[in-house]
Design a protein around this motif. Structure first.
Motif, PDB file in Angstrom:
ATOM      1  N   ARG A   1      35.829   9.558  -3.466  1.00  0.00           N
ATOM      2  CA  ARG A   1      36.692   8.980  -4.501  1.00  0.00           C
ATOM      3  C   ARG A   1      37.801   9.939  -4.943  1.00  0.00           C
ATOM      4  O   ARG A   1      38.947   9.541  -5.116  1.00  0.00           O
ATOM      5  CB  ARG A   1      35.838   8.585  -5.709  1.00  0.00           C
TER       6      ARG A   1
ATOM      7  N   ALA B   1      33.423  -5.265 -16.367  1.00  0.00           N
ATOM      8  CA  ALA B   1      34.536  -4.881 -15.498  1.00  0.00           C
ATOM      9  C   ALA B   1      34.070  -4.439 -14.124  1.00  0.00           C
ATOM     10  O   ALA B   1      34.879  -4.085 -13.276  1.00  0.00           O
ATOM     11  CB  ALA B   1      35.328  -3.746 -16.162  1.00  0.00           C
ATOM     12  N   THR B   2      32.757  -4.475 -13.914  1.00  0.00           N
ATOM     13  CA  THR B   2      32.203  -4.007 -12.648  1.00  0.00           C
ATOM     14  C   THR B   2      31.976  -5.177 -11.700  1.00  0.00           C
ATOM     15  O   THR B   2      31.477  -6.219 -12.105  1.00  0.00           O
ATOM     16  CB  THR B   2      30.861  -3.292 -12.878  1.00  0.00           C
TER      17      THR B   2
ATOM     18  N   LEU C   1      30.054  -6.324  -8.270  1.00  0.00           N
ATOM     19  CA  LEU C   1      29.021  -6.003  -7.290  1.00  0.00           C
ATOM     20  C   LEU C   1      29.152  -6.980  -6.127  1.00  0.00           C
ATOM     21  O   LEU C   1      28.934  -8.180  -6.289  1.00  0.00           O
ATOM     22  CB  LEU C   1      27.630  -6.127  -7.921  1.00  0.00           C
TER      23      LEU C   1
ATOM     24  N   THR D   1      31.257   3.796 -12.948  1.00  0.00           N
ATOM     25  CA  THR D   1      30.323   2.789 -12.439  1.00  0.00           C
ATOM     26  C   THR D   1      30.532   2.550 -10.959  1.00  0.00           C
ATOM     27  O   THR D   1      29.570   2.433 -10.188  1.00  0.00           O
ATOM     28  CB  THR D   1      30.505   1.466 -13.211  1.00  0.00           C
ATOM     29  N   PHE D   2      31.789   2.485 -10.546  1.00  0.00           N
ATOM     30  CA  PHE D   2      32.112   2.292  -9.117  1.00  0.00           C
ATOM     31  C   PHE D   2      31.543   3.426  -8.279  1.00  0.00           C
ATOM     32  O   PHE D   2      30.939   3.204  -7.218  1.00  0.00           O
ATOM     33  CB  PHE D   2      33.634   2.215  -8.964  1.00  0.00           C
TER      34      PHE D   2
ATOM     35  N   HIS E   1      30.231 -10.382 -11.113  1.00  0.00           N
ATOM     36  CA  HIS E   1      31.003  -9.612 -12.084  1.00  0.00           C
ATOM     37  C   HIS E   1      30.113  -9.311 -13.294  1.00  0.00           C
ATOM     38  O   HIS E   1      29.613 -10.230 -13.944  1.00  0.00           O
ATOM     39  CB  HIS E   1      32.245 -10.385 -12.525  1.00  0.00           C
TER      40      HIS E   1
ATOM     41  N   SER F   1      30.430 -12.233  -4.774  1.00  0.00           N
ATOM     42  CA  SER F   1      30.311 -11.038  -5.615  1.00  0.00           C
ATOM     43  C   SER F   1      29.903 -11.442  -7.022  1.00  0.00           C
ATOM     44  O   SER F   1      30.077 -12.590  -7.438  1.00  0.00           O
ATOM     45  CB  SER F   1      31.636 -10.260  -5.642  1.00  0.00           C
TER      46      SER F   1
ATOM     47  N   ILE G   1      27.690   3.142  -8.108  1.00  0.00           N
ATOM     48  CA  ILE G   1      27.249   2.064  -7.211  1.00  0.00           C
ATOM     49  C   ILE G   1      27.347   2.514  -5.753  1.00  0.00           C
ATOM     50  O   ILE G   1      26.425   2.326  -4.959  1.00  0.00           O
ATOM     51  CB  ILE G   1      28.094   0.794  -7.439  1.00  0.00           C
ATOM     52  N   ASN G   2      28.469   3.135  -5.394  1.00  0.00           N
ATOM     53  CA  ASN G   2      28.628   3.634  -4.020  1.00  0.00           C
ATOM     54  C   ASN G   2      27.588   4.711  -3.702  1.00  0.00           C
ATOM     55  O   ASN G   2      27.081   4.791  -2.579  1.00  0.00           O
ATOM     56  CB  ASN G   2      30.034   4.196  -3.815  1.00  0.00           C
TER      57      ASN G   2
ATOM     58  N   MET H   1      34.783   2.189 -15.876  1.00  0.00           N
ATOM     59  CA  MET H   1      34.683   1.394 -14.654  1.00  0.00           C
ATOM     60  C   MET H   1      34.648   2.284 -13.420  1.00  0.00           C
ATOM     61  O   MET H   1      33.896   2.034 -12.481  1.00  0.00           O
ATOM     62  CB  MET H   1      35.858   0.423 -14.576  1.00  0.00           C
ATOM     63  N   GLU H   2      35.473   3.345 -13.421  1.00  0.00           N
ATOM     64  CA  GLU H   2      35.524   4.211 -12.263  1.00  0.00           C
ATOM     65  C   GLU H   2      34.193   4.915 -12.050  1.00  0.00           C
ATOM     66  O   GLU H   2      33.725   5.058 -10.922  1.00  0.00           O
ATOM     67  CB  GLU H   2      36.639   5.233 -12.450  1.00  0.00           C
TER      68      GLU H   2
END
Length: 293
Positions: free
Chosen positions: A257, A135-136, A138, A4-5, A132, A130, A8-9, A1-2
């Motif tokens: 991050r 676990a991501t 958007l 992916t975060f 989902h 948003s 995305i950023n 998940m991290e």
């Protein structure tokens, strides 16, 4: 998940600053002008959207359109005040950089006098919903930023390939001297170039300002990053600017991050220096030797 975060950023940051970097590259390759006035165009467009949202309507489409049109107007002003008077003068490249920087500084001071130092906020353009995916999460603003940036870039590329004015700009990007010999008007084409690239800066301003703020000098950081990305990608190369925007967007997301936002500029410039040491003309540089002289 991290991971992916972070990715995305990285994509979101690359989309916003990539618009300015591509605008810088198109301006350079077609007009031979390194436009340092995008800082003013960015703030000018942000205030254009703010005024429309404050006095006319908060409808997202109209607020975004106001920012884009104000950015195009800023580009035209820069063309009328700097490019047209200087383009056939000796040492045009240096004069153009100084002229656009001077207009940018004076324009920012004028915005400061008119609107004051307090930052202004724009309404949310994409709502607060948003999506989902596993676990991501958007958020609507991130999806909107990516979609609008890709749509604007696709429109500009399609316009340059399919329209007469776009073909004239491409001819100037390939060989400005030959383009002028066959009758392509440099001043007239310059107006189109500056209007289109200004509109790209205006969209970047609206997309970024809805998340952060609008202030007289809020365009300074986007200008630095946009020019840095354009140099890293290779001035004159749209593809190089896109690749460089992706690399530096990922650098910013990872640094923010794991190290903190205060280290973003340090790591980005270290990456740029490393790339330019390996490839002095950038990732896909097309610098014209004639313009270097």
């Amino acid at each position: 998940m991290e991971l992916t975060f972070v990715l995305i950023n990285a994509v979101v940051v690359a989309c916003i600053y990539g618009l300015i970097a591509v605008a810088v590259s198109i301006t350079w390759s077609s007009l031979g002008l390194i436009n340092l006035g995008y800082g003013f165009i960015f703030s000018f467009a942000g205030y254009g959207a703010y005024v429309v949202a404050l006095y006319l309507t908060r409808m997202p489409v109209l607020v975004a359109a106001a920012g884009i049109l104000t950015g195009a107007l800023g580009g035209i002003l820069m063309c009328l005040l700097v490019f047209i008077p200087l383009h056939d003068k000796p040492n045009f490249t240096t004069r153009g950089m100084i002229g656009t920087l001077a207009i940018s500084l004076m324009g920012s001071q004028a915005l400061l006098l008119q609107f004051g130092p307090r930052a202004k906020s724009l309404p949310e353009l994409f709502g607060s919903k948003s999506i989902h995916i596993g676990a991501t999460v958007l958020t609507a603003d991130k999806i909107g930023i990516v979609v609008c940036s890709v749509a604007m870039l696709s429109f500009v590329v399609a316009w340059m390939k399919g329209s007469r004015r776009g073909l004239e700009i491409r001819a100037m990007m390939m060989n400005p001297h030959a383009a002028s010999i066959v009758g392509i008007g440099i001043r007239k084409t310059g107006l189109y170039v500056m209007a289109v690239t200004g509109a790209m800066g205006g969209l970047a301003a609206v997309l970024l300002s809805q998340t952060y703020y609008v202030s007289p000098f809020s365009g300074l950081t986007p200008l630095i990053k946009g020019v840095s990305i354009a140099l890293c990608g290779g001035l004159g190369s749209v593809q190089g600017a896109v690749i460089a925007a992706a690399i530096l967007g990922l650098t910013e997301a990872v640094t923010s991050r794991y190290l903190g936002g205060q280290y973003v500029l340090i790591t980005q410039f270290l990456v740029i220096i490393c790339i330019l040491i390996i490839r002095p003309r950038g990732i896909s540089g097309l610098l014209d030797k004639g313009r270097e002289q």
